[in-house]
Design an enzyme around this catalytic site. Sequence first.
Site, short mmCIF file in Angstrom:
data_model
loop_
_atom_site.label_atom_id
_atom_site.label_comp_id
_atom_site.label_asym_id
_atom_site.label_seq_id
_atom_site.Cartn_x
_atom_site.Cartn_y
_atom_site.Cartn_z
N GLY A 174 2.83 15.44 7.82
CA GLY A 174 1.72 16.36 7.62
C GLY A 174 0.62 16.20 8.65
N GLU A 200 -0.79 27.60 20.83
CA GLU A 200 -0.51 27.38 19.40
C GLU A 200 -0.25 28.72 18.71
OE1 GLU A 200 0.69 24.55 18.35
OE2 GLU A 200 -1.17 23.49 18.80
N SER A 251 9.17 17.09 10.92
CA SER A 251 10.30 17.89 10.44
C SER A 251 11.30 18.17 11.57
CB SER A 251 9.84 19.18 9.77
OG SER A 251 8.82 19.79 10.50
N ASP A 275 8.83 23.13 18.40
CA ASP A 275 8.89 21.74 17.95
C ASP A 275 10.26 21.12 18.24
OD1 ASP A 275 6.43 22.39 17.02
OD2 ASP A 275 6.96 22.37 14.90
N GLU A 323 15.41 25.28 9.32
CA GLU A 323 14.08 25.45 8.73
C GLU A 323 13.93 26.87 8.18
OE1 GLU A 323 9.77 23.68 9.82
OE2 GLU A 323 11.56 22.85 10.69
N TYR A 328 1.64 30.21 7.09
CA TYR A 328 2.43 30.30 8.33
C TYR A 328 3.29 31.56 8.32
CZ TYR A 328 5.21 28.79 12.30
OH TYR A 328 5.81 28.71 13.55
#
Length: 385
Positions: A120, A33, A126, A170, A158, A220
């Site tokens: 979320g 992550e 997204s 992603d 994005e 982020y």
Amino acid sequence: MTAIKSGNYSDFVANFKPTLKINSPGRINLIGEHVDYNNGFVLPTAIDKHIVFQFQKTEGEICNVYSATFDTMLTFNINEVSPSEKEWENYVLGVINQIQERGKVVGGFDCIIESYLPMGSGISSSAALECGLAYGLNELFDLGLEKLDIVKIGQKAEHTYVGTQCGIMDQYASVMSKDGHVIQLDCQSIEHQYIPADFGEYKVLLMNTNVSHNLADSAYNTRVAECGSVVKTIAADHNNVASLRDVSLELLNSYKEKLEAVAYQRASYVIEENIRVEKAVAALKANDLVTFGEMMYGSHDGLQNKYEVSCDELDFLVAFSKDYDSILGSRMMGGGFGGCTINLIHQDAIDEFVEAASKAYKEKFNIDLTSFFAKPSEGTAIVTI
Ligand code: GLA
């Protein structure tokens, strides 16, 4: 066509004659992550929950994109695409802008979007939105884009229109995943290996905190910048260092005095997480799920205490899971500040755990927990109409 709840746009929906239908999935990430934008390794895969797109070409330059989920319409001229004030519209417009930036010609079209991905929740609705749209337009207008182009179009949209400096994980997972497998993606070389998602008697269970703290976007980009600042300092003396992937813990530690304490802490998390992913992958290939689970717990600990992207609700659920021998690993998943935990749990213990965790969570936060299985699934694909 499926029955779509449409309030204000019932005529549009009734007259819609789709020629193309696309399923674009959400994703999980087993481990790795906040390392994708640091050129590290990640272990995601698509899941069996989708955003569904239906398309039809139109005469002229006007496009209508209808979100059935929110009963709202975006109408624009294909030759006058620019950023919007509304976030969801920027995912659509940003993708079209990126396609056009590549010199490809998109004509007028209508589209209906239905989402079955909780927003979320950290399963990347997204990326599913961006990639499903790009995939569909590629088919509809025969643009000749490769799958990797679609991934990059989604990511760049994005960066430019939405304003999040996200990594590639992603979009890659949404487009490239293979049924029954996880992807070990090297975010430096952008090469992947499929690994069978064979967890034996264990299942991948997602527990949705149903919170999404609004810190997420700004924090982020701050994390991206903090990691970048460490790379810059070290690269000033070491010209082979282009990202944290090129920095060992030893090299980082030799710069401890020169770095801001917080930036040092962030970078040490990233380097340790990369080591954990490599150990987790070796463990998965050796069918050693106990070690795999330990790496998941280690990942959460780092995200909570060093990278500081978790939140009370996620920490509570991970701590709660530790009382259950039937759970081998648990961690927050995705960008953080809310969304889901991902848990590797023995199939016989699921009902008992879900019931106990839901009760305890409700007592503590007065919020309903939702849980669902994540089945490693195929990436974005055309669906027969
Ligand atoms: C978000 C981003 C990804 C990745 C994860 C954290 O989902 O879009 O690129 O950085 O957070 O691992």
